[in-house]
Design a protein around this motif. Structure first.
Motif, mmCIF file in Angstrom:
data_model
loop_
_atom_site.group_PDB
_atom_site.id
_atom_site.type_symbol
_atom_site.label_atom_id
_atom_site.label_comp_id
_atom_site.label_asym_id
_atom_site.label_seq_id
_atom_site.Cartn_x
_atom_site.Cartn_y
_atom_site.Cartn_z
ATOM 1 N N ASP A 1 -6.028 -41.984 35.415
ATOM 2 C CA ASP A 1 -7.400 -42.380 35.737
ATOM 3 C C ASP A 1 -7.968 -43.360 34.717
ATOM 4 O O ASP A 1 -8.814 -44.194 35.052
ATOM 5 N N GLU A 2 -7.527 -43.263 33.453
ATOM 6 C CA GLU A 2 -7.985 -44.229 32.448
ATOM 7 C C GLU A 2 -7.382 -45.603 32.698
ATOM 8 O O GLU A 2 -8.035 -46.635 32.486
ATOM 9 N N LEU A 3 -6.137 -45.619 33.157
ATOM 10 C CA LEU A 3 -5.454 -46.886 33.386
ATOM 11 C C LEU A 3 -5.820 -47.507 34.728
ATOM 12 O O LEU A 3 -5.845 -48.735 34.866
ATOM 13 N N LYS A 4 -6.099 -46.669 35.718
ATOM 14 C CA LYS A 4 -6.451 -47.143 37.057
ATOM 15 C C LYS A 4 -7.734 -46.453 37.522
ATOM 16 O O LYS A 4 -7.739 -45.648 38.457
ATOM 17 N N PRO A 5 -8.864 -46.742 36.856
ATOM 18 C CA PRO A 5 -10.113 -46.045 37.199
ATOM 19 C C PRO A 5 -10.673 -46.506 38.544
ATOM 20 O O PRO A 5 -10.473 -47.656 38.961
ATOM 21 N N LYS A 6 -11.385 -45.606 39.191
ATOM 22 C CA LYS A 6 -12.054 -45.977 40.444
ATOM 23 C C LYS A 6 -13.243 -46.888 40.170
ATOM 24 O O LYS A 6 -13.584 -47.738 40.976
ATOM 25 N N HIS A 7 -13.878 -46.687 39.024
ATOM 26 C CA HIS A 7 -15.027 -47.502 38.638
ATOM 27 C C HIS A 7 -14.869 -47.914 37.178
ATOM 28 O O HIS A 7 -14.306 -47.188 36.371
ATOM 29 N N GLY A 8 -15.390 -49.080 36.834
ATOM 30 C CA GLY A 8 -15.336 -49.530 35.450
ATOM 31 C C GLY A 8 -14.024 -50.198 35.096
ATOM 32 O O GLY A 8 -13.147 -50.418 35.946
ATOM 33 N N SER A 9 -13.872 -50.509 33.813
ATOM 34 C CA SER A 9 -12.704 -51.239 33.323
ATOM 35 C C SER A 9 -11.602 -50.288 32.892
ATOM 36 O O SER A 9 -11.879 -49.209 32.360
ATOM 37 N N PRO A 10 -10.351 -50.687 33.095
ATOM 38 C CA PRO A 10 -9.245 -49.846 32.635
ATOM 39 C C PRO A 10 -9.183 -49.805 31.110
ATOM 40 O O PRO A 10 -9.597 -50.749 30.430
ATOM 41 N N ARG A 11 -8.664 -48.721 30.577
ATOM 42 C CA ARG A 11 -8.519 -48.561 29.132
ATOM 43 C C ARG A 11 -7.095 -48.965 28.735
ATOM 44 O O ARG A 11 -6.214 -48.140 28.580
#
Length: 523
Positions: free
Chosen positions: A385-395
């Motif tokens: 989810d951090e790498l492919k988030p539904k909203h916002g920028s990936p980490r």
């Protein structure tokens, strides 16, 4: 005029914590406070023979490689008749005053048990030393005063003394703070020491000012306002985080202090005393993190971080190097196994976590400039989810910050190795464990398998006669080992160049992304 030539400024070395009177005694008895200790390691050569590698010590290597000298003469420290050059290493002997106070208190050199001094006092003493050193090097030469700068190199608690001096407005002199050019810390607990692995901490870990490493006391001597919500590892805009380097140790198993109690209390993902997450700084005002490197060394001892080739090479490149390279891995696709992908399409909840391993080496080296691996409990961790988030920028994982020394090219001029910088980035992304609707799918992972396993060879070619931009060529070892024949895509940034290298495992499950190398001049 004093011979002050950038970037070869004087160095002040600040040792770490001495936990009891015996350790203070040992520290005072050592002229170089441990900075003179080297190491001998055994390695297997390409022939199969076992060879010794001798690391002479940081102090001697600075003397041999860069012409530095100490400030002792005829048994005295900085005597009045000694001409002190700019290329000097000064040991901040802050435990000496406490030692002498204790002698005066007890009247017996064999009995040292007087009042311990506080971090703020040590930081004030550092300020005085910087101003005294400036006076001794520059004299009455106003041009030399303008050119004077100093480097602070600190181990463990020495880094907290440096930060107290730089951050606390009520400590030290503003003129002394203004001439600090760079700070390099080895294994400093910037966010404190965490003994949370087990509940019952032995009493010796709370004695002798060990509360210098807890959050309340740290905020106090670092100058934070009472009840501040900021964390102790926040430099809070008081020093440029780009000029503050943190070297982080990851070898917790070889730390022998306190009969092994320390490493048992702190546990893995540490150097045996300082946890990895606590060993670097950030700046909430600029939203920057400091450059840092990870090396598989323990907090001190035979496998210690200070007396290591890895540590020394990071130190001199940060102080004297002329190129900074930051590696960021931009993740475009993380394809899932077919059964897991189908479950995701069917609306089931998918959870997965990824470990990113990175090892950075320069050409010809048999040591690592930076090393983070799963087996050493130091790999970068990201969730799906951090790498492919539904909203916002990936980490995206920030893989490394490396400083390169092009003077090494000059030494190789007119040789077969050519006049370019060459380094490698070993990059591995482990196959994660997939959790579908809360259930672990055991059949979708074999331990030790990888989505991506690649070594990228990077050759950086400097501009001809200083005109134009650097060029970067790269090669993938899985295709053509040791060859960097492809031109990286270049993007011009505001203050740097970004070289982009595509990576694609070509497998299912698999990985697709870009290694972005952001390079800019240093020093």
């Amino acid at each position: 005029m004093a011979d002050i030539v950038a970037p070869f400024y004087p160095i002040i070395y600040i040792r770490g914590y001495a936990g009891n009177d015996s350790e203070i005694d040992d520290a005072v008895a050592d002229p170089y406070m441990g900075f003179n200790i080297g190491a001998t390691k055994f390695r297997q050569s390409w022939t199969g023979a076992v060879e010794r590698h001798y690391f002479e010590s940081p102090l001697y290597r600075l003397t041999k490689d860069f012409g530095y000298t100490d400030v002792y003469s005829n048994g005295e420290h900085m005597p009045a008749d000694l001409v002190i050059p700019a290329r000097s290493v000064v040991i901040y002997r802050y435990y000496d005053e406490q030692f002498l106070e204790n002698i005066a208190h007890e009247g017996d050199i064999s009995s040292i048990s007087g009042r311990r001094r506080e971090i703020e006092q040590f930081a004030d003493g550092l300020s005085d030393l910087i101003l005294r050193l400036r006076q001794r090097i520059c004299g009455n030469d106003s041009s030399a005063w303008d050119a004077f700068r100093v480097y602070l190199i600190a181990h463990s608690m020495g880094g907290l003394i440096s930060r107290c001096f730089l951050q606390n407005a009520n400590v030290g002199d503003a003129e002394a703070k203004a001439v600090v050019d760079k700070v390099f810390t080895y294994a400093t607990p910037h966010a404190g020491i965490d003994f949370s692995v087990i509940g019952n901490v032995p009493g010796f870990f709370s004695m002798n000012n060990a509360d210098n490493f807890n959050e309340r006391r740290m905020k106090e001597y670092l100058g934070f306002r009472r009840n501040s919500s900021k964390q102790p590892n926040d430099i809070d805009g008081k020093f440029d985080p780009d000029r503050f380097f943190c070297l982080v140790g990851t070898n917790w198993n070889d730390y022998k202090v306190a009969a092994g109690w320390s490493r048992r209390l702190v546990g893995p993902m540490s150097d045996g005393l300082v946890r990895i997450v606590n060993a670097s700084i950030t700046d909430t005002r600029t939203k920057k993190s400091c450059p840092r490197a990870f090396v598989h060394r323990s907090h001190s001892g035979h496998m210690g971080i200070v007396n290591s080739e890895d540590g020394y090479q990071n130190l001199v490149r940060f102080l004297f190097g002329d190129v900074r390279v930051d590696g960021i891995l931009e993740v475009d696709e993380l394809s899932l196994p077919k059964d897991v992908a189908k479950a995701k399409r069917d609306g089931k909840q998918i959870r997965a976590s990824y470990h990113f391993e990175t090892v950075v080496r320069v050409r010809g080296a048999d040591w690592d400039l930076h090393r983070r691996t799963v087996n050493e409990q130091s790999a970068i961790f990201r969730t799906y989810d951090e790498l492919k988030p539904k909203h916002g920028s990936p980490r995206h994982p920030r893989l490394f910050s490396a400083f390169l020394l092009t003077s090494a090219i000059a030494k190789r001029a007119n040789t077969e190795t050519g006049s370019s910088l060459v380094f490698s980035v070993e990059l591995r992304v482990q196959v994660p464990e997939y959790v579908v609707d809360g259930l672990l799918w055991f059949d979708q992972k074999i331990k030790g398998s990888y989505l991506l396993r690649e070594t990228i060879i990077v050759e950086a070619i400097p501009p001809s006669e200083g005109a134009g931009n650097w060029q970067v060529r790269y090669g993938l070892a899985s295709h053509k080992p040791l060859e960097a024949g492809q031109e990286a895509v270049v993007r011009v940034q505001k203050d740097s160049l970004e070289f982009r290298i595509p990576l694609n495992s070509g497998t299912t499950p698999g990985f697709k992304g870009t290694l972005a190398l952001r390079a800019k001049p240093w020093n």
